[in-house]
Write a protein that holds these residues in place. Structure first.
Motif, PDB file in Angstrom:
ATOM      1  N   ALA A 142       1.560  88.281  70.103  1.00  6.15           N
ATOM      2  CA  ALA A 142       0.720  88.346  68.912  1.00  6.15           C
ATOM      3  C   ALA A 142       1.074  89.519  68.004  1.00  6.15           C
ATOM      4  N   GLY A 143       1.799  90.507  68.533  1.00  8.48           N
ATOM      5  CA  GLY A 143       2.123  91.676  67.731  1.00  8.48           C
ATOM      6  C   GLY A 143       3.557  91.734  67.245  1.00  8.48           C
ATOM      7  N   ILE A 144       4.296  90.636  67.375  1.00  8.80           N
ATOM      8  CA  ILE A 144       5.711  90.623  67.010  1.00  8.80           C
ATOM      9  C   ILE A 144       5.911  89.977  65.642  1.00  8.80           C
ATOM     10  N   ASP A 145       6.660  90.656  64.794  1.00  6.12           N
ATOM     11  CA  ASP A 145       6.977  90.169  63.459  1.00  6.12           C
ATOM     12  C   ASP A 145       8.266  89.353  63.510  1.00  6.12           C
ATOM     13  N   LEU A 178       6.306  92.784  75.557  1.00  4.38           N
ATOM     14  CA  LEU A 178       5.496  92.860  74.345  1.00  4.38           C
ATOM     15  C   LEU A 178       4.488  91.715  74.311  1.00  4.38           C
ATOM     16  N   ASP A 179       3.401  91.928  73.593  1.00  5.08           N
ATOM     17  CA  ASP A 179       2.435  90.858  73.343  1.00  5.08           C
ATOM     18  C   ASP A 179       2.955  90.036  72.160  1.00  5.08           C
ATOM     19  N   GLY A 199       0.991  89.808  76.483  1.00  8.01           N
ATOM     20  CA  GLY A 199       1.690  91.018  76.907  1.00  8.01           C
ATOM     21  C   GLY A 199       1.547  91.348  78.381  1.00  8.01           C
ATOM     22  N   PRO A 245       0.242  82.317  69.087  1.00 14.75           N
ATOM     23  CA  PRO A 245       1.239  83.291  68.621  1.00 14.75           C
ATOM     24  C   PRO A 245       2.674  82.831  68.889  1.00 14.75           C
ATOM     25  N   GLY A 260       8.844  89.257  75.702  1.00 15.51           N
ATOM     26  CA  GLY A 260       7.457  89.099  75.301  1.00 15.51           C
ATOM     27  C   GLY A 260       6.784  88.021  76.125  1.00 15.51           C
TER      28      GLY A 260
END
Length: 229
Positions: free
Chosen positions: A91-94, A88-89, A52, A118, A48
């Motif tokens: 900001a979109g990772i859990d 991956l960005d 991204g 993030p 990541g």
């Protein structure tokens, strides 16, 4: 619940060394040694970056004497190399899907890691969940936006290491980079430790695992693996 086997490697997306005209990016050895060890141990590794964007490799890390066996191996792994182009960005990772996070170094991180909220949030969430948060060399500055439960900087009163001001000066980078990792982290209250220039050092304090420089990549990966198995 099945224990996750996914580790997020956070990489810089910064390819320009400021306005010098030189190039920077991810330091290959700090990526390759941990990737090889952890993948062999059966972990699924995600890449990541802030935003991204593709993660460039620092050209200097592709030349002797810095290019080591793990780096040669990594350059010959098509799947791993392809991940650099499509990370991956952050900001979109859990954070819940991750077993650990590893902040890879390279001088590029000094531009895009310190301001990445993030990234700080991921480190905050993993540390709060008791999961390992590892970082090496310049990549340790990615902890600057992470916080402890009381809202203070995550590194405050923690023993950590990172690329030293002495090492920066020896490379004559100290006048070119936007901040010095050692200085910035000490200003947040970190208890900084260092070995001699370019000698390996890994410091563990609770769930934080930090390495000083490229020579620390392999022992840091081994320390992270011990926490995960």
């Amino acid at each position: 619940m099945t224990k996750t086997k996914t580790i997020l490697f956070v990489l810089t997306g910064q390819g320009d060394f400021g306005d010098t005209g030189a190039k920077t990016g991810v330091w290959l050895e700090e990526l390759a040694s941990p990737y090889r060890l952890l993948e062999k141990a059966g972990f699924d590794i995600l890449f990541g970056t802030p935003g991204g964007v593709p993660a460039p490799l620092d050209p200097a890390s592709l030349d002797e004497p810095w290019l080591l066996p793990a780096g040669h191996w990594f350059l010959g792994q098509p799947t791993a190399m392809a991940k650099l182009e499509a990370p991956l960005d952050l900001a979109g990772i859990d954070a819940e899907r991750l077993a650990a996070i590893f902040l890879v170094g390279g001088t590029g991180t000094l531009w895009d890691f310190p301001s990445s909220q993030p990234l700080g949030q991921l480190a905050t969430d993993l540390h709060a969940a008791g999961k390992p948060v590892a970082a090496i060399c310049h990549g340790v500055v990615g902890l600057m936006t992470a916080t402890a439960a009381d809202g203070s900087p995550l590194v405050k009163d923690k023993a950590i290491t990172c690329f030293s001001n002495e090492e920066e000066a020896m490379l004559e980078y100290d006048k070119l980079v936007p901040l010095l990792a050692e200085t910035a982290l000490v200003e947040q209250g970190a208890r900084y430790r260092r070995a001699g220039p370019f000698e390996p050092l890994v410091v563990e304090d609770g769930g934080l695992i930090t390495g000083q420089n490229p020579a620390s990549a392999e022992p840091l990966a081994a320390a992270l693996l011990r926490r995960l198995v």
